[in-house]
Design an enzyme around this catalytic site. Structure first.
Site, PDB file in Angstrom:
ATOM      1  CD  GLU A 114      -5.155  -6.157  -0.795  1.00 53.12           C
ATOM      2  OE1 GLU A 114      -4.721  -4.979  -0.843  1.00 53.12           O
ATOM      3  OE2 GLU A 114      -5.828  -6.588   0.156  1.00 53.12           O
ATOM      4  CG  ASN A 160      -0.407  -0.082   2.541  1.00 48.42           C
ATOM      5  OD1 ASN A 160       0.628  -0.726   2.745  1.00 48.42           O
ATOM      6  ND2 ASN A 160      -1.040   0.547   3.503  1.00 48.42           N
ATOM      7  CD  GLU A 211      -1.559   4.971   4.535  1.00 41.95           C
ATOM      8  OE1 GLU A 211      -1.066   5.865   5.258  1.00 41.95           O
ATOM      9  OE2 GLU A 211      -2.276   4.053   4.971  1.00 41.95           O
TER      10      GLU A 211
HETATM   11  N1  THU Z   1      -5.383  -1.297   2.422  1.00 43.51           N
HETATM   12  C1  THU Z   1      -4.814  -2.185   1.549  1.00 43.51           C
HETATM   13  O1  THU Z   1      -3.646  -2.040   1.168  1.00 43.51           O
HETATM   14  N2  THU Z   1      -5.569  -3.217   1.112  1.00 43.51           N
HETATM   15  C2  THU Z   1      -6.872  -3.428   1.442  1.00 43.51           C
HETATM   16  O2  THU Z   1      -7.515  -4.338   0.913  1.00 43.51           O
HETATM   17  C3  THU Z   1      -7.515  -2.553   2.424  1.00 43.51           C
HETATM   18  C4  THU Z   1      -6.737  -1.394   2.899  1.00 43.51           C
HETATM   19  C5  THU Z   1      -4.569  -0.162   2.886  1.00 43.51           C
HETATM   20  C6  THU Z   1      -5.026   1.187   2.400  1.00 43.51           C
HETATM   21  C7  THU Z   1      -4.520   2.101   3.489  1.00 43.51           C
HETATM   22  O3  THU Z   1      -3.190   2.498   3.174  1.00 43.51           O
HETATM   23  C8  THU Z   1      -4.498   1.250   4.737  1.00 43.51           C
HETATM   24  O4  THU Z   1      -4.615  -0.105   4.288  1.00 43.51           O
HETATM   25  C9  THU Z   1      -5.618   1.551   5.714  1.00 43.51           C
HETATM   26  O5  THU Z   1      -6.847   1.533   5.088  1.00 43.51           O
END
Ligand code: THU
Length: 129
Positions: A52, A39, A41
């Site tokens: 994913e 992820n 941000e």
């Molecule tokens: N996040 C993911 O990487 N995958 C998911 O399926 C749900 C959420 C991340 C997005 C964000 O950076 C953090 O988790 C909190 O929501």
């Protein structure tokens, strides 16, 4: 195949300064090739990308076509400990399309064991065009 060790390494590359919630994902195609994602941000919060989808977009950029993706492996850390995290709705939609609704999704727990789901179970009646 258990990819826990590889996911743990990948987790250190997540960029999650706002939520503190780190996610790593490895996508596996029919030939056994792996594509990693984390992820990422952003200070403009909604522009954040999930691990994913980052992994799937990477697989597509490397040449995977719809139906090539067979497995999606996921590991998450909430800032204190490893936690089980199933994919969000947006990621389920993309997993369904890129696997032609056939992917297995492996959600890892802190003990390194994975719970397996089918994408068809996680996203019944997926939208298609
Ligand atoms: N996040 C993911 O990487 N995958 C998911 O399926 C749900 C959420 C991340 C997005 C964000 O950076 C953090 O988790 C909190 O929501």
């Amino acid at each position: 195949m258990n990819l826990f060790g590889e996911l743990e390494n990948l987790l250190s590359r997540a960029y999650a300064p706002y939520s503190g919630f780190r996610v790593a994902s490895l996508v596996v195609d029919g030939e056994g090739h792996r594509y990693g994602g984390v992820n990422v941000e952003s200070a403009a919060y909604p522009t954040t990308m999930c691990a994913e989808r980052a992994a799937i977009f990477r697989a597509v950029a490397e040449g995977c076509a719809p139906g090539d993706i067979r497995e999606v492996h996921i590991l998450a850390h909430d800032g204190e400990k490893l936690v089980e995290a199933a994919p969000c709705g947006a990621c389920r939609q993309v997993i369904a399309e890129q696997s032609r609704n056939a992917a297995k999704v492996f959600v890892y727990g802190p003990d390194g064991r994975a719970t397996a789901y089918t994408i068809a179970r996680l996203l019944p009646h997926a939208f298609t065009l």
